[in-house]
Design a protein around this motif. Structure first.
Motif, PDB file in Angstrom:
ATOM      1  N   VAL A 115      52.450  19.640 -21.231  1.00 34.89           N
ATOM      2  CA  VAL A 115      53.085  18.524 -19.445  1.00 34.89           C
ATOM      3  C   VAL A 115      54.424  19.814 -19.473  1.00 34.89           C
ATOM      4  CG1 VAL A 115      53.072  16.879 -18.435  1.00 34.89           C
ATOM      5  CG2 VAL A 115      51.148  17.197 -20.349  1.00 34.89           C
ATOM      6  N   LEU A 116      55.679  19.143 -20.150  1.00 28.64           N
ATOM      7  CA  LEU A 116      57.122  19.371 -19.670  1.00 28.64           C
ATOM      8  C   LEU A 116      56.638  20.667 -19.921  1.00 28.64           C
ATOM      9  CD1 LEU A 116      58.599  17.657 -22.627  1.00 28.64           C
ATOM     10  CD2 LEU A 116      58.817  17.166 -20.447  1.00 28.64           C
ATOM     11  N   VAL A 117      56.188  21.911 -19.789  1.00 34.18           N
ATOM     12  CA  VAL A 117      56.138  23.321 -19.829  1.00 34.18           C
ATOM     13  C   VAL A 117      55.646  23.687 -18.593  1.00 34.18           C
ATOM     14  CG1 VAL A 117      55.548  25.401 -20.789  1.00 34.18           C
ATOM     15  CG2 VAL A 117      56.719  24.077 -22.596  1.00 34.18           C
ATOM     16  N   ALA A 118      54.625  23.364 -18.563  1.00 32.00           N
ATOM     17  CA  ALA A 118      54.270  23.188 -16.894  1.00 32.00           C
ATOM     18  C   ALA A 118      55.315  22.555 -15.906  1.00 32.00           C
ATOM     19  CB  ALA A 118      52.504  22.543 -17.162  1.00 32.00           C
ATOM     20  N   VAL A 119      55.086  21.492 -16.303  1.00 29.04           N
ATOM     21  CA  VAL A 119      56.602  21.223 -15.213  1.00 29.04           C
ATOM     22  C   VAL A 119      57.561  22.518 -14.969  1.00 29.04           C
ATOM     23  CG1 VAL A 119      58.099  18.937 -14.898  1.00 29.04           C
ATOM     24  CG2 VAL A 119      55.637  18.756 -15.633  1.00 29.04           C
ATOM     25  N   GLY A 120      58.336  21.985 -15.849  1.00 28.29           N
ATOM     26  CA  GLY A 120      59.409  22.803 -15.890  1.00 28.29           C
ATOM     27  C   GLY A 120      59.767  24.537 -15.222  1.00 28.29           C
ATOM     28  N   LEU A 121      58.384  25.101 -15.356  1.00 23.34           N
ATOM     29  CA  LEU A 121      57.734  26.221 -14.863  1.00 23.34           C
ATOM     30  C   LEU A 121      57.441  26.065 -13.417  1.00 23.34           C
ATOM     31  CD1 LEU A 121      55.944  27.730 -17.776  1.00 23.34           C
ATOM     32  CD2 LEU A 121      58.247  28.501 -16.558  1.00 23.34           C
ATOM     33  N   GLY A 122      56.487  25.111 -13.320  1.00 25.19           N
ATOM     34  CA  GLY A 122      56.080  24.855 -11.644  1.00 25.19           C
ATOM     35  C   GLY A 122      57.325  24.086 -11.000  1.00 25.19           C
ATOM     36  N   VAL A 123      59.021  23.660 -11.100  1.00 21.32           N
ATOM     37  CA  VAL A 123      59.671  23.978 -10.838  1.00 21.32           C
ATOM     38  C   VAL A 123      60.583  24.608 -10.432  1.00 21.32           C
ATOM     39  CG1 VAL A 123      62.444  23.007 -10.857  1.00 21.32           C
ATOM     40  CG2 VAL A 123      60.163  21.063 -11.316  1.00 21.32           C
ATOM     41  N   GLY A 162      64.435  22.959 -14.244  1.00 17.46           N
ATOM     42  CA  GLY A 162      63.122  23.663 -14.810  1.00 17.46           C
ATOM     43  C   GLY A 162      63.082  24.093 -16.084  1.00 17.46           C
ATOM     44  N   ASN A 163      64.155  24.826 -16.464  1.00 19.59           N
ATOM     45  CA  ASN A 163      64.615  25.800 -17.710  1.00 19.59           C
ATOM     46  C   ASN A 163      64.826  24.791 -19.060  1.00 19.59           C
ATOM     47  OD1 ASN A 163      63.890  28.512 -16.393  1.00 19.59           O
ATOM     48  ND2 ASN A 163      66.067  28.857 -15.610  1.00 19.59           N
ATOM     49  N   VAL A 164      66.010  23.846 -18.484  1.00 21.77           N
ATOM     50  CA  VAL A 164      65.875  22.702 -19.454  1.00 21.77           C
ATOM     51  C   VAL A 164      64.482  21.902 -20.145  1.00 21.77           C
ATOM     52  CG1 VAL A 164      66.930  20.835 -20.192  1.00 21.77           C
ATOM     53  CG2 VAL A 164      67.983  22.675 -18.532  1.00 21.77           C
ATOM     54  N   VAL A 165      64.062  21.921 -19.015  1.00 20.15           N
ATOM     55  CA  VAL A 165      62.588  21.238 -19.148  1.00 20.15           C
ATOM     56  C   VAL A 165      61.713  21.925 -20.202  1.00 20.15           C
ATOM     57  CG1 VAL A 165      60.312  19.756 -18.198  1.00 20.15           C
ATOM     58  CG2 VAL A 165      62.306  19.259 -17.597  1.00 20.15           C
ATOM     59  N   PRO A 185      71.508  24.402 -28.468  1.00 18.42           N
ATOM     60  CA  PRO A 185      72.471  26.286 -28.402  1.00 18.42           C
ATOM     61  C   PRO A 185      71.981  26.759 -27.111  1.00 18.42           C
ATOM     62  CG  PRO A 185      70.942  26.960 -30.347  1.00 18.42           C
ATOM     63  CD  PRO A 185      70.740  25.205 -30.260  1.00 18.42           C
ATOM     64  N   GLY A 186      70.758  26.785 -27.126  1.00 13.76           N
ATOM     65  CA  GLY A 186      70.223  27.003 -26.158  1.00 13.76           C
ATOM     66  C   GLY A 186      70.947  26.373 -24.042  1.00 13.76           C
ATOM     67  N   LEU A 187      71.148  25.284 -24.333  1.00 13.17           N
ATOM     68  CA  LEU A 187      71.352  24.201 -23.306  1.00 13.17           C
ATOM     69  C   LEU A 187      73.065  24.436 -23.807  1.00 13.17           C
ATOM     70  CD1 LEU A 187      69.859  21.133 -23.700  1.00 13.17           C
ATOM     71  CD2 LEU A 187      69.459  22.908 -22.406  1.00 13.17           C
ATOM     72  N   LEU A 188      73.794  24.848 -24.401  1.00 14.70           N
ATOM     73  CA  LEU A 188      75.283  25.307 -24.477  1.00 14.70           C
ATOM     74  C   LEU A 188      75.796  26.883 -23.556  1.00 14.70           C
ATOM     75  CD1 LEU A 188      76.384  23.842 -28.231  1.00 14.70           C
ATOM     76  CD2 LEU A 188      76.922  22.907 -25.773  1.00 14.70           C
ATOM     77  N   VAL A 189      74.488  27.652 -24.264  1.00 11.91           N
ATOM     78  CA  VAL A 189      75.222  28.738 -23.112  1.00 11.91           C
ATOM     79  C   VAL A 189      73.909  28.622 -22.219  1.00 11.91           C
ATOM     80  CG1 VAL A 189      74.699  30.998 -25.328  1.00 11.91           C
ATOM     81  CG2 VAL A 189      72.926  29.575 -24.258  1.00 11.91           C
ATOM     82  N   LEU A 190      73.358  27.661 -21.458  1.00 13.67           N
ATOM     83  CA  LEU A 190      73.029  27.897 -19.822  1.00 13.67           C
ATOM     84  C   LEU A 190      74.267  26.591 -19.401  1.00 13.67           C
ATOM     85  CD1 LEU A 190      70.904  28.479 -18.240  1.00 13.67           C
ATOM     86  CD2 LEU A 190      70.364  25.907 -19.081  1.00 13.67           C
TER      87      LEU A 190
END
Length: 224
Positions: A115-123, A162-165, A185-190
């Motif tokens: 659900v989180l992936v779907a919401v994030g990609l939807g955003v 959306g990418n974070v979610v 680390p993904g959040l830090l580089v983002l």
């Protein structure tokens, strides 16, 4: 080559590579979490591409030009290399987790991850529809206008929100707690990408400085 064959080829290549990252480390096709995640990605991110192809092919082309090599700024090449490395590590470790049974994730949490992936990609897709200049690379195009409506009234970078979610949802959807380690680390580089992007926008996009005064938060309301 017309844009439609390009999209079809890109989708096939993407599905094959994503499938290899999932099923080679797990060493089994008996991995329902992986199959569900593939379906969620296809439905949530790929099918809306058909809508963009019909209504705004330029926006779709901008979304297709992504990755470290597509960036024009060296700092963004490095940052995007870090983002992609974190995502690949997240998926591979999650698949290895499934293979060796490091985590025991309830089905309900796996579904919640989907659900989180779907919401994030939807955003992300909503952002592309609201801002035709939203691209997978950091740049300011000739004639680009500031967009401050829709999701841009909530945070300055709704696409990254959306990418974070999506990043948080992927390991959970794959049934892995260990994969969550690579969200950090993904959040830090983002965050590094966003800070550099804002420097560019302040210098080159008319009205952006005033916009940052109206919309205080970059990605997450009340947090950052």
């Amino acid at each position: 080559m017309k844009i439609t064959p390009k999209i079809v080829l890109a989708e096939i290549v993407w599905l094959v590579m994503f499938g290899l990252m999932l099923f080679l480390p797990s060493w089994t096709f008996d991995y329902w979490q992986a199959w569900v995640l593939l379906a969620v990605f296809t439905l949530s991110a790929r099918l809306p591409g058909i809508y963009l192809l019909r209504t705004n092919p330029g926006a779709l082309q901008r979304r297709m030009r992504g990755g470290p090599r597509a960036e024009t700024r060296m700092v963004q090449k490095v940052v995007m290399g870090g983002v992609w490395s974190s995502l690949v590590a997240m998926v591979v470790i999650s698949a290895l987790d499934h293979r060796f049974g490091w985590s025991s994730v309830p089905t309900a949490i796996c579904v919640g991850g989907d659900v989180l992936v779907a919401v994030g990609l939807g955003v992300v897709m909503v952002v592309v529809m609201q801002n035709s200049y939203a691209a997978a690379t950091v740049q300011v195009e000739s004639g680009q206008k500031l967009v401050s409506t829709g999701l841009y009234r909530v945070v300055r970078h709704p696409m990254y929100a959306g990418n974070v979610v999506t990043m948080v949802g992927i390991p959970l959807a794959l049934g892995s707690y260990w994969g969550l380690v690579f969200v950090i680390p993904g959040l830090l580089v983002l965050a590094a990408r966003i800070r550099d992007e804002e420097k560019l926008l302040r210098d080159e996009l008319a009205g952006y400085r005033a916009y940052t005064q109206r919309v205080r938060y970059r990605v997450l309301p009340r947090l950052w």
